[in-house]
Design an enzyme around this catalytic site. Structure first.
Site: not given
Ligand code: IPM
Ligand code: MN
Ligand code: NAD
Length: 370
Positions: A149, A206, A239, A263, A267
């Site tokens: 990042y 990884k 993975d 990240d 999700d």
């Molecule tokens: C999160 C988002 C951010 C990240 C993006 C918007 C850059 O996906 O906060 O999870 O990848 O950290």
């Molecule tokens: Mn995210």
């Protein structure tokens, strides 16, 4: 809301013993869900004073300012916590404002621990079969200031068939050590929702392919783990962890990982708990002004339609209150959201028929009655 809109960096006076919260709703559904979170905190009669900031795409398109001069220093100096919505707007295809505000805040305020709890409020929300709330109660501790990042790298021979793009993965001894130590401390001092202690830290990397960075994570994990003999340790490649999250989520407790893997797996984890509309997070540096935001983004296709789920933002506000020492207000809010989920007083993504505002109002009323 008792708040003011600050364009610049005016000083904010401390009101009695109230905690000072900077509110930055941002873009898209951030502007819809954050007002609901604020309303619920007010219903809980939490001793806080809100000040709103207009950082986001509208502001950037109006005056090209992403973060005003001295903006982060002002937040650190004048506020106890920051409540953030989301950033990302199709009118700003470069996403420059999101990078400078969101990623800038994480890095420049050194909010190195992104804490993303994963919990199931009702079995009906989990897409997996036979999963009860007690089976899904883990937390992702994501490194928040390094990794891929950092925007370190470049392109060479751009636009030619020989183009080369390099994106560096930065892993410092200091950065890796402090996030791993944070995960062990979190494990030692936070209980599961059923009151049982957390017992295990799983480090995810990884290192079979990314040997240099993975080697550092492996060595530091073993060294730090030795300081916490009562906490079990485990390692998984990212993975394999993704599969484990789907096949046997009840085996997971505290997961520590780098910025990008954190990240992605958060999700996936949000999917297990009912979708992005249910997921909360804190961007924390113990002892510093920390920032709290729902895991979801600005969701442009559903923005402005009063359909976004506000519960992720509301649970995020509860996390913020708990962080500020207001545990009973936080618990009241958590319990009210749980009740809303059970009674389907919610938006359509989790099975209800209410709008964003109406779901927020229902939770606020439930909080006031407790
Ligand atoms: C999160 C988002 C951010 C990240 C993006 C918007 C850059 O996906 O906060 O999870 O990848 O950290
Ligand atoms: Mn995210
Ligand atoms: P997103 O989280 O905005 O949306 C992903 C999916 O989840 C969409 O289908 C969306 O409708 C749904 N969703 C998200 N939040 C929801 C909610 N509260 N209620 C109901 N449904 C919800 O991710 P994306 O589509 O990948 O990104 C959209 C924009 O948001 C991009 O500009 C991205 O960079 C940005 N983004 C910002 C943040 C942040 O500011 N923290 C986080 C993620 C993405």
């Amino acid at each position: 809301m008792g708040s003011r809109m600050l364009h610049g960096c005016a000083n904010v006076a401390c009101v009695g013993a109230k905690k000072r919260i900077a509110v930055i709703p941002g873009d898209g559904i951030g502007k819809e869900v954050i007002p609901q979170a604020v309303k619920v905190v007010e219903a809980a009669a939490a001793a806080v004073d809100f000040t709103s900031f207009d950082w986001g795409a509208d502001r950037y398109l109006a005056d090209e300012v992403t973060v005003p001069p001295d903006g982060f220093a002002t937040l650190a100096r004048n506020f106890d916590a920051i409540l953030l919505g989301a950033f990302g707007d199709p009118r700003v295809p470069s996403n420059v404002h999101a990078r400078e505000i969101l990623l800038g805040m994480r890095v420049k305020m050194d909010l190195y621990a992104n804490v993303r709890p994963v919990r199931l409020m009702d079995s009906s929300l989990c897409p997996l079969k036979n999963i009860e709330p007690k089976d899904l109660d883990f937390v992702v501790i994501r490194e928040n200031t390094e990794g891929v990042y950092g925007d370190v790298g470049g392109v060479f021979k751009q636009g030619t068939p020989d183009e080369v793009a390099i994106q560096e993965d930065i892993n410092t001894r200091k950065g890796v050590e402090r996030i791993i130590r944070f995960a062990f401390d979190y494990c030692g001092s936070n209980k599961k929702l059923d009151g049982s202690p957390r017992r295990r830290v799983l480090m995810c990397d990884k290192s079979n392919a990314m040997t240099h960075a993975g080697g550092l994570w492996q060595r530091v994990f073993k060294e730090v783990a030795a300081e916490y003999p009562k906490i079990e340790t485990q390692h998984m490649y990212v993975d394999a962890l993704c599969m484990q999250m789907v096949r046997e989520p009840c085996s997971l407790d505290v997961i520590v990982t780098n910025n990008m893997f954190g990240d992605i797996v958060s999700d996936l984890a949000a999917g297990l708990q009912g979708g992005l509309g249910m997921a909360a997070s804190g961007n924390v540096h113990p002892g510093h002004t920390s920032m709290f935001e729902p895991v979801h983004g600005s969701a442009p296709p559903i923005a402005g339609k009063n359909v976004a789920n506000p519960f992720g933002a509301i649970l995020t506000a509860a996390m913020m209150l708990a962080h500020l020492g207001m545990a009973s207000e936080a618990q009241k809010i958590d319990a009210a959201v749980l009740e809303a989920v059970r009674q389907q007083k919610s938006t359509s993504d989790i099975g209800g028929t209410l709008g964003t505002r109406e779901a927020g109002e229902w939770v606020a009323r439930e909080v006031s009655s407790r």
